[in-house]
Write a protein that holds these residues in place. Structure first.
Motif, PDB file in Angstrom:
ATOM      1  N   UNK A   7       0.832  -1.216   0.000  1.00  0.00           N
ATOM      2  CA  UNK A   7       0.000   0.000   0.000  1.00  0.00           C
ATOM      3  C   UNK A   7       0.865   1.264   0.000  1.00  0.00           C
ATOM      4  N   UNK A   8       1.812   1.319   0.931  1.00  0.00           N
ATOM      5  CA  UNK A   8       2.637   2.540   1.022  1.00  0.00           C
ATOM      6  C   UNK A   8       3.553   2.670  -0.189  1.00  0.00           C
ATOM      7  N   UNK A   9       4.083   1.535  -0.648  1.00  0.00           N
ATOM      8  CA  UNK A   9       4.951   1.583  -1.833  1.00  0.00           C
ATOM      9  C   UNK A   9       4.192   2.059  -3.047  1.00  0.00           C
ATOM     10  N   UNK A  10       2.937   1.599  -3.185  1.00  0.00           N
ATOM     11  CA  UNK A  10       2.099   2.007  -4.323  1.00  0.00           C
ATOM     12  C   UNK A  10       1.844   3.516  -4.289  1.00  0.00           C
ATOM     13  N   UNK A  11       1.381   4.013  -3.147  1.00  0.00           N
ATOM     14  CA  UNK A  11       1.010   5.438  -3.083  1.00  0.00           C
ATOM     15  C   UNK A  11       2.233   6.367  -3.136  1.00  0.00           C
ATOM     16  N   UNK A  12       3.340   5.918  -2.566  1.00  0.00           N
ATOM     17  CA  UNK A  12       4.561   6.749  -2.667  1.00  0.00           C
ATOM     18  C   UNK A  12       5.049   6.772  -4.117  1.00  0.00           C
ATOM     19  N   UNK A  13       4.934   5.648  -4.811  1.00  0.00           N
ATOM     20  CA  UNK A  13       5.313   5.609  -6.239  1.00  0.00           C
ATOM     21  C   UNK A  13       4.444   6.556  -7.050  1.00  0.00           C
ATOM     22  N   UNK A  14       3.139   6.498  -6.836  1.00  0.00           N
ATOM     23  CA  UNK A  14       2.218   7.385  -7.552  1.00  0.00           C
ATOM     24  C   UNK A  14       2.544   8.840  -7.219  1.00  0.00           C
ATOM     25  N   UNK A  15       2.844   9.088  -5.959  1.00  0.00           N
ATOM     26  CA  UNK A  15       3.183  10.463  -5.547  1.00  0.00           C
ATOM     27  C   UNK A  15       4.419  10.984  -6.257  1.00  0.00           C
ATOM     28  N   UNK A  16       5.448  10.143  -6.378  1.00  0.00           N
ATOM     29  CA  UNK A  16       6.661  10.571  -7.081  1.00  0.00           C
ATOM     30  C   UNK A  16       6.385  10.784  -8.570  1.00  0.00           C
ATOM     31  N   UNK A  17       5.600   9.884  -9.173  1.00  0.00           N
ATOM     32  CA  UNK A  17       5.286  10.034 -10.608  1.00  0.00           C
ATOM     33  C   UNK A  17       4.484  11.315 -10.847  1.00  0.00           C
ATOM     34  N   UNK A  18       3.571  11.614  -9.931  1.00  0.00           N
ATOM     35  CA  UNK A  18       2.772  12.847 -10.077  1.00  0.00           C
ATOM     36  C   UNK A  18       3.649  14.088  -9.903  1.00  0.00           C
ATOM     37  N   UNK A  19       4.573  14.015  -8.924  1.00  0.00           N
ATOM     38  CA  UNK A  19       5.515  15.118  -8.657  1.00  0.00           C
ATOM     39  C   UNK A  19       6.345  15.414  -9.912  1.00  0.00           C
ATOM     40  N   UNK A  20       6.890  14.386 -10.517  1.00  0.00           N
ATOM     41  CA  UNK A  20       7.741  14.614 -11.696  1.00  0.00           C
ATOM     42  C   UNK A  20       6.917  14.931 -12.944  1.00  0.00           C
ATOM     43  N   UNK A  21       5.680  14.464 -12.989  1.00  0.00           N
ATOM     44  CA  UNK A  21       4.798  14.843 -14.115  1.00  0.00           C
ATOM     45  C   UNK A  21       4.425  16.307 -13.999  1.00  0.00           C
ATOM     46  N   UNK A  22       4.131  16.753 -12.785  1.00  0.00           N
ATOM     47  CA  UNK A  22       3.710  18.148 -12.604  1.00  0.00           C
ATOM     48  C   UNK A  22       4.864  19.119 -12.881  1.00  0.00           C
ATOM     49  N   UNK A  23       6.093  18.644 -12.748  1.00  0.00           N
ATOM     50  CA  UNK A  23       7.250  19.496 -13.050  1.00  0.00           C
ATOM     51  C   UNK A  23       7.671  19.384 -14.509  1.00  0.00           C
ATOM     52  N   UNK A  24       6.997  18.541 -15.274  1.00  0.00           N
ATOM     53  CA  UNK A  24       7.258  18.463 -16.704  1.00  0.00           C
ATOM     54  C   UNK A  24       8.317  17.460 -17.105  1.00  0.00           C
ATOM     55  N   UNK A  25       8.795  16.654 -16.156  1.00  0.00           N
ATOM     56  CA  UNK A  25       9.840  15.681 -16.511  1.00  0.00           C
ATOM     57  C   UNK A  25       9.251  14.391 -17.057  1.00  0.00           C
ATOM     58  N   UNK A  26       8.025  14.040 -16.614  1.00  0.00           N
ATOM     59  CA  UNK A  26       7.384  12.801 -17.064  1.00  0.00           C
ATOM     60  C   UNK A  26       6.053  13.145 -17.715  1.00  0.00           C
ATOM     61  N   UNK A  27       5.631  12.305 -18.671  1.00  0.00           N
ATOM     62  CA  UNK A  27       4.307  12.470 -19.296  1.00  0.00           C
ATOM     63  C   UNK A  27       3.620  11.116 -19.224  1.00  0.00           C
TER      64      UNK A  27
END
Ligand SMILES: C/C(=C\COP(=O)(O)O)CCC[C@H](C)CCC[C@H](C)CCCC(C)C
Ligand SMILES: Nc1ccn([C@@H]2O[C@H](COP(=O)(O)OP(=O)(O)O)[C@@H](O)[C@H]2O)c(=O)n1
Length: 304
Positions: A235-255
């Protein structure tokens, strides 16, 4: 690379003031850190070598900007790492938190804060090596102290189970090597590295804390691990992963294609959790098996 449009003199000055740090770190698709007119491009600006190829007048100007920027970022993150270990050593010494919890919090926070720090490095293609210098220095620190060349009690108290220096050469050393691999081979434009850190630092770290506290029901094939610990890791690994992906998507590094990303991350988290639950800790440390399994599963799932 989309064509860039020169800005008006006023906008150019505003861009120059800001792009020294924030733009080429936090919004790489905008201004390029150059002395000539600032450009707003649709896509990333690429490395300093690509800039020089497109704008011969830039030459060392951008490289110098990038170098100063990355040296500053490296010093800042190195200082953060040292301060984190010192903080938890102090909390342990003053009996604010037990040593075992202190070590797990260092395990959880070090890698996640390291992954969150990547955007402060420049847009240069060499920036990842400056970031990787931080786990490299900490790895050397662990080796020197683990070999008791000059034992540093702060480090030993903060990251070992029983306070034995040689412990530094196992879990902690594998841990910082995993951080180095994530920065060098995957960096901020790939989900693979950040998910591996989310599972190793966030997931595996939480599994220990929750497993020790609520782990009465043991895993049938591995009595040393519990269902509570593994469920917490997933559970924590899943949500922390999603959080990091969202963080880097919002900064324009990931799409990311978010319609499929949640499922892909859930599958990767499940694979990592199953590997962590296996009775193989005596043969291979969790800080090797969990990141390796996560990298393999994430790379197969996302393709980069
Ligand atoms: C306690 C640690 C690993 C032990 O793992 P396990 O045996 O419990 O499975 C973590 C060791 C951390 C290391 C001493 C410091 C690493 C710092 C990191 C490279 C950079 C952090 C930067 C950030 C801004 C604080
Ligand atoms: N899936 C898990 C993982 C850990 N744990 C608990 O956390 C303790 C430490 O786990 P671990 O051996 O993986 O520790 P590290 O190698 O992560 O430091 C175990 O002895 C269990 O009590 C658990 O109950 N379930």
């Amino acid at each position: 690379m989309a064509a860039a449009l020169p800005l008006s003199p006023v906008s150019h000055q505003l861009c120059r003031i800001s792009n020294r740090f924030w733009y080429n770190a936090m919004t790489p698709r905008f201004c390029s850190p150059v002395s000539s007119p600032c450009y707003i491009g649709v896509k990333g600006i690429g490395s300093s070598s690509q800039l020089r190829a497109r704008h011969p007048l830039i030459s060392s100007a951008a490289s110098t900007d990038y170098l100063l920027h990355d040296v500053g970022a490296t010093v800042a993150v190195l200082s953060g790492a040292y301060a984190l270990v010192l903080l938890f050593e102090s909390l342990t010494k003053r009996d604010v938190i037990p040593q075992r919890l202190s070590r797990k919090l260092v395990h959880i926070l070090s890698g996640l804060l390291f992954a969150l720090s990547w955007p402060i490095f420049s847009a240069s293609t060499e920036a990842r090596y400056f970031a990787a210098f931080v786990p490299l220095v900490n790895g050397l620190r662990l080796v020197v102290n683990g070999l008791s060349v000059s034992p540093n009690s702060t480090l030993i108290q903060s990251v070992t189970r029983e306070g034995r220096p040689e412990e530094l050469l196992k879990g902690p050393l594998f841990y910082v090597l995993a951080l180095l691999v994530a920065a060098v081979f995957f960096w901020r434009d790939s989900p693979t590295g950040m998910i591996s850190l989310a599972m190793m630092c966030g997931g595996d770290g939480i599994a220990d804390i929750m497993g020790r506290k609520y782990g009465s029901y043991k895993i049938p094939y591995n009595p040393r691990k519990s269902l509570a610990g593994s469920i917490s890791m997933f559970i924590f690994g899943f949500f922390i992963s999603i959080g990091l992906l969202y963080y880097y998507s919002s900064l324009g590094y990931l799409h990311m294609n978010w319609e499929t990303t949640f499922t892909r991350v859930a599958i990767v988290s499940l694979v990592a959790t199953l590997v962590e639950s296996l009775p193989i800790t005596d043969q291979i440390d969790d800080n090797v098996s969990v990141p390796l399994a996560t990298i393999l599963a994430a790379y197969l799932s996302f393709g980069y």
